[in-house]
Design an enzyme around this catalytic site. Structure first.
Site, PDB file in Angstrom:
ATOM      1  N   SER A 160       0.860  -1.197   0.000  1.00 46.69           N
ATOM      2  CA  SER A 160       0.000   0.000   0.000  1.00 46.69           C
ATOM      3  C   SER A 160       0.889   1.236   0.000  1.00 46.69           C
ATOM      4  O   SER A 160       2.097   1.146   0.224  1.00 46.69           O
ATOM      5  CB  SER A 160      -0.876   0.020   1.253  1.00 46.69           C
ATOM      6  OG  SER A 160      -0.106   0.417   2.374  1.00 46.69           O
ATOM      7  N   ASP A 161       0.297   2.394  -0.252  1.00 50.97           N
ATOM      8  CA  ASP A 161       1.039   3.625   0.015  1.00 50.97           C
ATOM      9  C   ASP A 161       0.904   3.924   1.515  1.00 50.97           C
ATOM     10  O   ASP A 161       0.220   3.218   2.259  1.00 50.97           O
ATOM     11  CB  ASP A 161       0.531   4.773  -0.867  1.00 50.97           C
ATOM     12  CG  ASP A 161       1.592   5.874  -1.021  1.00 50.97           C
ATOM     13  OD1 ASP A 161       2.540   5.909  -0.199  1.00 50.97           O
ATOM     14  OD2 ASP A 161       1.482   6.700  -1.933  1.00 50.97           O
ATOM     15  N   TYR A 162       1.558   4.972   1.916  1.00 46.08           N
ATOM     16  CA  TYR A 162       1.674   5.329   3.338  1.00 46.08           C
ATOM     17  C   TYR A 162       0.290   5.517   3.976  1.00 46.08           C
ATOM     18  O   TYR A 162      -0.398   6.486   3.668  1.00 46.08           O
ATOM     19  CB  TYR A 162       2.449   6.643   3.410  1.00 46.08           C
ATOM     20  CG  TYR A 162       3.097   6.961   4.720  1.00 46.08           C
ATOM     21  CD1 TYR A 162       4.463   6.851   4.881  1.00 46.08           C
ATOM     22  CD2 TYR A 162       2.349   7.403   5.797  1.00 46.08           C
ATOM     23  CE1 TYR A 162       5.068   7.166   6.070  1.00 46.08           C
ATOM     24  CE2 TYR A 162       2.944   7.723   6.991  1.00 46.08           C
ATOM     25  CZ  TYR A 162       4.309   7.604   7.123  1.00 46.08           C
ATOM     26  OH  TYR A 162       4.910   7.925   8.311  1.00 46.08           O
ATOM     27  N   THR A 163      -0.114   4.599   4.815  1.00 47.46           N
ATOM     28  CA  THR A 163      -1.432   4.595   5.473  1.00 47.46           C
ATOM     29  C   THR A 163      -2.610   4.640   4.489  1.00 47.46           C
ATOM     30  O   THR A 163      -3.731   4.981   4.877  1.00 47.46           O
ATOM     31  CB  THR A 163      -1.611   5.742   6.518  1.00 47.46           C
ATOM     32  OG1 THR A 163      -1.508   7.011   5.868  1.00 47.46           O
ATOM     33  CG2 THR A 163      -0.607   5.660   7.632  1.00 47.46           C
ATOM     34  N   SER A 164      -2.368   4.291   3.227  1.00 43.62           N
ATOM     35  CA  SER A 164      -3.489   4.371   2.272  1.00 43.62           C
ATOM     36  C   SER A 164      -4.572   3.344   2.617  1.00 43.62           C
ATOM     37  O   SER A 164      -5.729   3.533   2.266  1.00 43.62           O
ATOM     38  CB  SER A 164      -3.011   4.200   0.830  1.00 43.62           C
ATOM     39  OG  SER A 164      -2.600   2.885   0.559  1.00 43.62           O
TER      40      SER A 164
END
Ligand code: NOJ
Length: 769
Positions: free
Chosen positions: A293-297
């Site tokens: 995932s992207d950062y906390t996505s």
């Protein structure tokens, strides 16, 4: 000037790199290696508990690189208890070794960690920002930049980089346009593949190879209004024909991992989008790596309105997301979801297996410390060779936008120059966005570079002339790190006075202006894409003197430059050139290198024209110049860009012959050859990017007015000419039709070859099935 790392040598290195690499899909593991890997991972997984499997899916940040509000505390504990599969944002052999030892010695099954970082355009030695790098149109140099980044990153214990960023962008307001390769799917795909090759080196086990992570899957560059993290709403045709090709090219080049994007695709956030992560990526494209995932996505899917953390985490694992970056949604909820039968163990096993496979492919089970070598940390970073390669790449990335009366190159001796502007005596902003390992103190300012080239032979009269911006509210947004943008002790008027005084004493003005480092990149959208007002004021006062004014322009995006184009004698767009900025800029200003960069993104005249891109559809009422009513145009401005895609001048002149074809009627799988002879009719040796465009004027769907299909960069001595031949097969005619079938349709095609997308020769062929 003596080149410590000559262009010849760089070409040799890059050609060597290209020749030893296979074309198309990167060399896959042999069946025997795959079988060994499968057996190893299966045996390991048999021993793993559910908690240990879920731990592998958890990526935490070591805290050095934060792009969101959440950080992971106590990662040391997490590593020892097996609840962490990888760390990003931590580098340096001693720190990495500590963590790797904790994982390998401290955990029950001794599974090594993967170490990632945002290495975007170089690790310690910083290369031009990717948008600038793409303007080289030189795949060898681009691949080499990734190779050097990989060598430096591994020398500090890293084995995974969050690059290449391959998002197509047609909106200059979006700050992250700086991180990609511009607006064209064909060029974007070539660059994506070159970067993957450079990073992975066709041998992930090598101590100096890193695993690439292609991002941001998908369509992140299509954010409405260019506003960061905004909604994307796009037809499947636009996706398949224009936005998806670069991701596909990176996958085909063998990229080991891919990062989901923050945005929605067809209304479903990418991070939980099963169509995207499984049907398209794995089933249609055959991707074999893992998805992070992207950062906390993952957590943000809740904000998108799809339910609480447990619900969205269950949906993500089911959709095909393997690793969760920072948010700990998987860590906190997957076990419970399994117990409640909301997910199946198969999904956890799939994700865990893919991550273990990545570690296996990297050779980490064989040697968890393979790149943790303090000796290399001392010898392989910021070497003279690496810096020279960065300088050469920067020189090739600059785009000469204007050069009236051949004012450039400047004379190396005699006369005087007023060197003004907030970016002239500046080291920090040379590097551009995303330079986590970059040390700006080690970069070369424009002032230093110029002094090195001209010594005392030209008198330099310096004045800062203006702040980056005088607007303190804007400044606060730009200063997410300390001291990035600052106000001078002098008042804006005093600064301008100084610049005018310096200019009065000088023959020529060189104004180094534009965007600072934090004006582009993540979370740096702008609604006004002009040079900040403080700098414009200075330029306007200088222009009143009537002296020739050269602009050296820093920018992470296309800017609106109508006034500058009308008033400056020359404009050299240098993007953000990296560590060697000043040396590269001086070399080009004083003619040690003749600029050859070409735009990979359209420069609008006004922000109101955005989105503006060369490969647009014709519409039913296409634009015609002049005051015609009821056309697809504006009342107050032309449709034309200020500088089109593919544009860039040289100190010399190139002339193009008419296009010669081997035939004008073709059938089926025949090959068309289209040639032009390009002559250097000017006084300088130079390089030219010869561009091939094709138009399909009658088809089952509306097709773009033209599309880039090939290009060649050639070098010509004064008076020399070369014939450039493009071999065109029906592959270059294919597109996705309304049924999303990829094929070509027979009929007439327009073949265009030229120096930029707006200036081409053109001819027609008939191609029957
Ligand atoms: C958020 C960015 O969107 C992504 O590009 C980056 O790799 C991660 N943060 C990690 O820093």
């Amino acid at each position: 000037m003596k080149n410590i790392f000559s262009r010849k040598r760089v070409l040799y290195v890059s050609a060597a790199l290209l020749f030893c690499l296979p074309f198309g899909r990167a060399m896959a593991q042999t069946p025997a290696e795959t079988a060994r890997m499968n057996a190893y991972v299966s045996a390991l997984m048999k021993k793993m508990t559910i908690d240990e499997k879920i731990g592998q899916l958890n990526l935490v940040t070591g805290g050095m690189a934060i792009t969101g509000s959440v950080t992971n505390n106590g990662i040391g504990e997490g590593v020892k208890n097996g609840s962490i599969g990888g760390i990003f944002g931590l580098y340096g052999t001693s720190d990495v070794r500590k963590m790797q030892e904790a994982a390998v010695k401290g955990t029950r099954l001794h599974i090594p960690l993967i170490f990632g970082l945002d290495v975007i355009h170089g690790h310690r030695t910083i290369f031009p920002i990717p948008l600038g790098m793409s303007a080289t149109w030189d795949l060898g140099l681009i691949e080499q930049s990734a190779r050097i980044a990989a060598k430096e990153a591994t020398a500090e214990g890293l084995n995974w980089v969050f690059s290449p960023m391959v998002d197509i962008a047609r909106d200059a307001r979006w700050g992250r346009i700086s991180e990609g390769s511009g607006e064209d799917p064909y060029l974007g795909g070539k660059i994506a593949a070159a970067m993957v090759r450079g990073y992975q080196h066709n041998n992930l086990k090598a101590p100096d190879a890193v695993m690439a992570c292609v991002k941001h899957f998908a369509l992140y560059g299509g954010a409405e209004a260019g506003r960061e993290y905004n909604t994307v709403d796009m037809s499947r045709l636009a996706m398949y024909n224009y936005y998806l090709p670069p991701y596909r090219a990176a996958v085909d080049a063998g990229a080991g991992s891919i990062m989901s994007s923050f945005n929605v695709v067809d209304g479903v956030p990418s991070t939980v989008n099963k169509w995207l992560l499984t049907d398209l990526l794995r089933k249609q494209w055959g991707f074999k790596g893992f998805v992070v995932s992207d950062y906390t996505s993952l957590n943000e899917v809740t904000e998108h309105g799809l339910g609480d953390l447990q619900t969205v985490s269950a949906r993500a694992i089911n959709a095909g997301l393997d690793m969760d970056m920072v948010g700990e949604g998987y860590l906190k909820t997957l076990k419970q979801s399994l117990q409640e039968k909301k997910i199946s163990i198969n999904d956890i096993d799939r994700a865990c297996r893919l991550i273990l496979e990545a570690k296996y492919k990297l050779g980490l089970f064989a040697d968890p410390y393979k790149s943790i070598d303090p000796r290399r940390e001392k010898t392989d970073i910021m070497t003279a060779e690496n810096r020279a390669a960065a300088r050469i790449t920067a020189e090739h990335s600059f785009v000469l936008l204007k050069n009236d009366n051949q004012i450039l190159p400047l004379k190396k001796s005699g006369g005087s120059i007023a060197l003004v502007g907030p970016l002239a005596d500046n080291k920090r902003d040379m590097l551009g966005t995303w330079v986590i390992g970059g040390e700006w103190e080690k970069s070369v300012s424009v002032m230093e570079g110029i002094k090195k080239v001209v010594g005392d032979n030209v008198k330099i009269n310096y004045a800062r002339g203006s702040n980056i911006t005088d607007d303190t509210t804007f400044m606060k947004r730009l200063n997410f790190g300390p001291g990035m943008v600052w106000l001078d002790k002098q008042s804006p008027d005093e600064m301008i006075d100084d610049a005018v005084k310096a200019a009065k004493k000088s023959d020529i003005i060189v104004a180094v202006v534009g965007e600072s480092q934090s004006m582009s990149g993540e979370s740096s959208s702008r609604s006004d894409i002009s040079i900040p007002e403080s700098q414009q004021k200075m330029l306007k006062e200088l222009a009143k003197l009537g002296k020739p004014m050269v602009l050296v322009l820093f920018n992470g995006r296309p800017l609106t430059l109508q006034w500058e184009n009308d008033n400056a004698a020359a404009i050299l767009d240098v993007w953000a050139p990296g560590t060697e900025a000043g040396n590269a800029i001086a070399n080009v200003l004083f003619g040690n290198y003749n600029p050859s960069g070409k735009l990979t993104t359209t420069f609008p005249r006004s922000v109101g024209q955005i989105p503006l891109y060369y490969n647009h559809l014709n519409t039913g009422r296409p634009y015609t110049s002049g005051p015609t009513k009821f056309r697809s145009d504006y009342l107050d401005i032309s449709n034309d860009p200020l500088y089109p895609f593919g544009y860039g001048l040289s100190y010399t002149k190139f002339s193009y012959s008419d296009i010669k074809l081997n035939k004008s009627v073709l059938v089926g799988n025949e090959t068309l050859t289209a040639s032009v002879t390009v002559s250097n009719t000017g006084k300088y040796a130079g390089e030219e990017v010869v561009q091939l465009y094709i138009k399909d004027p009658v088809a089952s769907i509306s097709r773009p007015v033209k599309e880039l299909k090939d290009f060649k960069k050639i070098a010509l001595q004064p008076g020399e000419q070369k014939t450039v031949t493009f071999n065109i097969t029906t592959d270059k005619l294919k597109f996705y039709n309304s049924d999303l079938r990829y094929d070509w349709e027979p009929g007439e095609f327009v073949i265009e070859i030229g120096t930029n997308s707006a200036t081409t020769g053109s001819t027609r062929v008939i191609w029957n099935k």
